[in-house]
Enzyme design. Structure first.
Site, PDB file in Angstrom:
ATOM      1  N   THR A 192       0.830  -1.210   0.000  1.00 37.88           N
ATOM      2  CA  THR A 192       0.000   0.000   0.000  1.00 37.88           C
ATOM      3  C   THR A 192       0.859   1.253   0.000  1.00 37.88           C
ATOM      4  O   THR A 192       0.655   2.169  -0.789  1.00 37.88           O
ATOM      5  CB  THR A 192      -0.919  -0.003   1.246  1.00 37.88           C
ATOM      6  OG1 THR A 192      -1.785  -1.125   1.161  1.00 37.88           O
ATOM      7  CG2 THR A 192      -1.745   1.263   1.328  1.00 37.88           C
TER       8      THR A 192
ATOM      9  N   SER B 119     -13.315   7.154   2.815  1.00 40.74           N
ATOM     10  CA  SER B 119     -12.066   6.932   3.570  1.00 40.74           C
ATOM     11  C   SER B 119     -12.413   6.832   5.049  1.00 40.74           C
ATOM     12  O   SER B 119     -12.207   7.759   5.819  1.00 40.74           O
ATOM     13  CB  SER B 119     -11.086   8.078   3.316  1.00 40.74           C
ATOM     14  OG  SER B 119     -11.723   9.326   3.517  1.00 40.74           O
TER      15      SER B 119
ATOM     16  N   ALA C 269       3.181   3.019   8.350  1.00 38.03           N
ATOM     17  CA  ALA C 269       4.252   2.304   7.639  1.00 38.03           C
ATOM     18  C   ALA C 269       5.472   2.116   8.530  1.00 38.03           C
ATOM     19  O   ALA C 269       6.073   1.038   8.583  1.00 38.03           O
ATOM     20  CB  ALA C 269       4.633   3.085   6.388  1.00 38.03           C
TER      21      ALA C 269
ATOM     22  N   HIS D 180      20.627  28.706  13.405  1.00 38.87           N
ATOM     23  CA  HIS D 180      19.775  29.830  13.044  1.00 38.87           C
ATOM     24  C   HIS D 180      20.135  30.291  11.649  1.00 38.87           C
ATOM     25  O   HIS D 180      21.317  30.352  11.335  1.00 38.87           O
ATOM     26  CB  HIS D 180      19.981  30.962  14.044  1.00 38.87           C
ATOM     27  CG  HIS D 180      19.200  32.191  13.701  1.00 38.87           C
ATOM     28  ND1 HIS D 180      17.845  32.273  13.925  1.00 38.87           N
ATOM     29  CD2 HIS D 180      19.576  33.371  13.129  1.00 38.87           C
ATOM     30  CE1 HIS D 180      17.416  33.464  13.510  1.00 38.87           C
ATOM     31  NE2 HIS D 180      18.443  34.138  13.025  1.00 38.87           N
TER      32      HIS D 180
HETATM   33  P1  NAI Z   1      -8.901   6.973   9.956  1.00 44.66           P
HETATM   34  O1  NAI Z   1      -9.240   6.031  11.022  1.00 44.66           O
HETATM   35  O2  NAI Z   1      -7.739   7.902  10.098  1.00 44.66           O
HETATM   36  O3  NAI Z   1     -10.159   7.923   9.646  1.00 44.66           O
HETATM   37  C1  NAI Z   1     -11.430   7.433   9.298  1.00 44.66           C
HETATM   38  C2  NAI Z   1     -12.431   8.508   9.671  1.00 44.66           C
HETATM   39  O4  NAI Z   1     -13.679   8.121   9.166  1.00 44.66           O
HETATM   40  C3  NAI Z   1     -12.581   8.676  11.178  1.00 44.66           C
HETATM   41  O5  NAI Z   1     -12.511  10.034  11.495  1.00 44.66           O
HETATM   42  C4  NAI Z   1     -13.944   8.075  11.453  1.00 44.66           C
HETATM   43  O6  NAI Z   1     -14.601   8.682  12.532  1.00 44.66           O
HETATM   44  C5  NAI Z   1     -14.667   8.360  10.147  1.00 44.66           C
HETATM   45  N1  NAI Z   1     -15.774   7.459   9.875  1.00 44.66           N
HETATM   46  C6  NAI Z   1     -15.811   6.117  10.067  1.00 44.66           C
HETATM   47  N2  NAI Z   1     -17.011   5.636   9.657  1.00 44.66           N
HETATM   48  C7  NAI Z   1     -17.720   6.685   9.175  1.00 44.66           C
HETATM   49  C8  NAI Z   1     -18.991   6.837   8.592  1.00 44.66           C
HETATM   50  N3  NAI Z   1     -19.789   5.793   8.423  1.00 44.66           N
HETATM   51  N4  NAI Z   1     -19.394   8.076   8.229  1.00 44.66           N
HETATM   52  C9  NAI Z   1     -18.592   9.136   8.384  1.00 44.66           C
HETATM   53  N5  NAI Z   1     -17.370   9.057   8.926  1.00 44.66           N
HETATM   54  C10 NAI Z   1     -16.927   7.849   9.306  1.00 44.66           C
HETATM   55  O7  NAI Z   1      -8.803   6.095   8.621  1.00 44.66           O
HETATM   56  P2  NAI Z   1      -8.281   6.477   7.203  1.00 44.66           P
HETATM   57  O8  NAI Z   1      -8.256   7.954   7.011  1.00 44.66           O
HETATM   58  O9  NAI Z   1      -9.084   5.658   6.271  1.00 44.66           O
HETATM   59  O10 NAI Z   1      -6.777   5.972   7.247  1.00 44.66           O
HETATM   60  C11 NAI Z   1      -6.489   4.591   7.472  1.00 44.66           C
HETATM   61  C12 NAI Z   1      -5.163   4.401   8.149  1.00 44.66           C
HETATM   62  O11 NAI Z   1      -4.097   4.784   7.295  1.00 44.66           O
HETATM   63  C13 NAI Z   1      -5.060   5.207   9.417  1.00 44.66           C
HETATM   64  O12 NAI Z   1      -4.703   4.373  10.478  1.00 44.66           O
HETATM   65  C14 NAI Z   1      -3.983   6.198   9.137  1.00 44.66           C
HETATM   66  O13 NAI Z   1      -3.184   6.471  10.273  1.00 44.66           O
HETATM   67  C15 NAI Z   1      -3.168   5.569   8.022  1.00 44.66           C
HETATM   68  N6  NAI Z   1      -2.641   6.623   7.184  1.00 44.66           N
HETATM   69  C16 NAI Z   1      -1.526   7.287   7.578  1.00 44.66           C
HETATM   70  C17 NAI Z   1      -1.047   8.334   6.844  1.00 44.66           C
HETATM   71  C18 NAI Z   1       0.141   9.085   7.319  1.00 44.66           C
HETATM   72  O14 NAI Z   1       0.847   8.608   8.196  1.00 44.66           O
HETATM   73  N7  NAI Z   1       0.399  10.289   6.809  1.00 44.66           N
HETATM   74  C19 NAI Z   1      -1.677   8.758   5.594  1.00 44.66           C
HETATM   75  C20 NAI Z   1      -2.873   8.017   5.312  1.00 44.66           C
HETATM   76  C21 NAI Z   1      -3.301   6.985   6.076  1.00 44.66           C
END
Ligand code: NAI
Length: 494
Positions: free
Chosen positions: A43, A284, A335, A466
């Site tokens: 992924t 998402s 990751a 700085h």
């Molecule tokens: P997430 O768990 O971060 O967010 C999902 C969101 O969807 C939550 O706020 C939740 O309350 C909401 N939600 C769930 N069901 C819902 C519904 N039926 N209606 C409306 N809202 C709803 O999951 P996400 O964004 O899909 O990411 C998955 C994983 O990938 C996470 O654990 C994240 O940490 C990781 N990730 C990390 C990144 C980074 O480190 N920069 C970038 C992208 C993803």
């Protein structure tokens, strides 16, 4: 009949958990098989961290020119070409995935493209694994590491058709080159917010629907408030406390039906509804673990709601000799956590075999930095204020704003702040959150300090060069004692 090849370790899945484990194991001298059903890099490299950050780079450039260009004396006619940004993203992905293939080859690891399934065996005699690819193969390995990751959660009511109602995999596919006029995003978590930012920069009107009362609810509320301010300024609508009941492809676009999240399940039908329309929808709302059809049931490897259960210290599953790491275990879906778990699983697998100069290791999740590539960026490590209170800490807090920092002003990056939490008793740093330029990089220094149990004084005693953004950390730490030079003060010595 040729004899089945015996490996020291077979790794199933080649994301940042799996490819990293395979290389680490080879570095200790193990004979390694790496099995991947789709594309090397998993992924993260194909449909996650890397392609989003490549697109983010384009979005950030657009935003910097829009927001700062004129002020910095650089006026230009910005022409947006999302198709080109996608092509560049595709090149970045293929270069990096090619790099993984080259590294595995350099370490003499055998890479098998196909679906890996554990057929049976035990820690004494080894495990048999079938690989279904272009041709079917069976290999044997003394130890197995399952690193099969996760995929976007699919909820039937959301009718994900991969046409107008999309997952992050769809939107990151190499040929998705559309900038929707209106993009509806369900779930304002990490993925949702990162995409909102990217598509808004390219001109989409973004509307987000979130079940909880706040986006990215895992981060410090003060930080989220700052993010919300910026999302609003960018014209991104975030509707919180929304229970999305359905999403439909209307042929010309999409339509979501919601009701307030507070409405109990048995009253959904009569609840007052809201409707949101757009051209495309991204769902998402979290990720599902990839644990099906791996042979877990046959071997009686314990699972819980799709996650492979592991001993949290050794990462061994309920079957001796089989380890699991990364998203598929249902822990922190990051990751860098998967990669670190790879180190631990490899060490424990090889230590249990003997003959390799590596000792058993245990996991340590106390200090895990997290980064979110929104505008502005967010970084955090350790605990939040609420957790600190719940854990009974007496808190010392430092806060410093970008607008007070010379380098940030030079860059025209004056939004955001850093927040430092320290234990009043020991002055040790217990958490930090930052929103603003280079926030994820700043958090790396604090993670190092925390890993080694440093106090606020230890960091303050370190000369920070700085003018750099890293001075945000210095000033934030100094502010813990009211001693920040560039903040009007409240000298408080502790
Ligand atoms: P997430 O768990 O971060 O967010 C999902 C969101 O969807 C939550 O706020 C939740 O309350 C909401 N939600 C769930 N069901 C819902 C519904 N039926 N209606 C409306 N809202 C709803 O999951 P996400 O964004 O899909 O990411 C998955 C994983 O990938 C996470 O654990 C994240 O940490 C990781 N990730 C990390 C990144 C980074 O480190 N920069 C970038 C992208 C993803």
């Amino acid at each position: 009949m040729s004899e089945t090849k015996l490996y020291d370790i077979a790794v199933i899945g080649s994301g940042p958990g799996g490819y990293h484990s395979a290389i680490r194991a080879a570095q200790y001298g193990a004979k390694v098989a790496l099995i991947e059903k789709k594309s090397l890099g998993g992924t993260c490299l194909n449909v996650g961290c890397i392609p989003t950050k490549a697109l983010y780079a384009s979005a950030e450039l657009i935003q910097r020119i829009r927001e700062n260009g004129e002020g910095l004396g650089v006026s230009c006619d910005v022409k947006l070409d999302f198709g080109k940004a996608v092509e560049r993203k595709n090149e970045v992905v293929s270069e990096l995935t090619g790099g993984i293939a080259a590294l595995e080859k350099a370490w003499k690891n055998d890479v098998f493209m196909g679906y890996g399934k554990i057929l049976g065996g035990n820690a004494n005699d080894g495990f048999e694994i079938s690989i279904e690819g272009e041709e079917k193969k069976i290999i044997k390995a003394k130890r197995v590491i399952i690193a099969t990751g996760s995929s976007p959660a699919l909820i039937p009511a959301f009718n994900i058709d991969h046409d107008r109602i999309l997952t992050s995999d769809d939107i990151l596919s190499p040929d998705f080159k559309i900038v929707p006029k209106r993009l509806l995003i369900i779930g304002a978590g990490v993925i949702g917010c990162e995409f909102a930012n990217i598509f808004s920069a390219f001109g989409s009107k973004v509307i987000m629907l979130e079940y909880l009362p706040s986006p990215i609810a895992t981060e410090e509320p003060m930080i989220v408030k700052e993010l919300q301010k910026k999302l609003k300024a960018l014209g991104i609508e975030v509707h919180v406390s929304q229970n999305v009941l359905s999403v439909d492809n209307t042929g010309m676009g999409v339509k979501a039906t919601t009701c307030p999240a507070a409405v109990p399940r048995d009253q959904l039908e009569s609840a007052e509804k809201s409707y949101f329309e757009a051209d495309y929808c991204l769902v998402s709302i979290g990720r599902a673990k990839e644990s099906l059809n791996l042979g877990l049931e046959e071997l009686e490897i314990e699972t819980a709601r799709g996650s492979i259960k592991v001993d949290l210290k050794s990462l061994e599953t309920s079957v001796k000799g089989i380890f699991a790491i990364g998203d598929v275990t249902g822990g922190l879906m990051l990751a860098h956590v998967a990669s670190r778990e790879g180190d631990i699983a490899v060490a424990n697998a090889l230590a249990s075999l003997g003959g390799f100069s590596v000792e058993e290791r245990t996991t340590d999740y106390r200090i895990v930095p997290a980064t979110i590539f929104t505008s502005p960026n967010i970084g955090s490590v350790g605990i939040r204020r609420k957790q600190a209170k719940d854990l009974g800490y007496e808190l010392l807090m430092g806060r410093f704003s970008y607008m007070s920092l010379g380098k940030a002003m030079c860059m025209g990056e004056k939004d955001g702040f850093i927040l430092i939490l320290a234990d009043k008793q020991t002055h040790k740093i217990i958490g930090a959150s930052c929103i603003g330029a280079e926030a994820p990089e700043l958090i790396a220094e604090i993670a190092l300090a925390m890993q080694h149990g440093l106090t606020v004084h230890d960091v303050v005693e370190t000369i920070h060069s700085h003018p750099t953004i890293s001075e945000m950390v210095l000033e934030g730490m100094e502010d813990v004692f009211g001693m920040s030079i560039h903040k009007k003060g409240r000298p408080v010595h502790h």
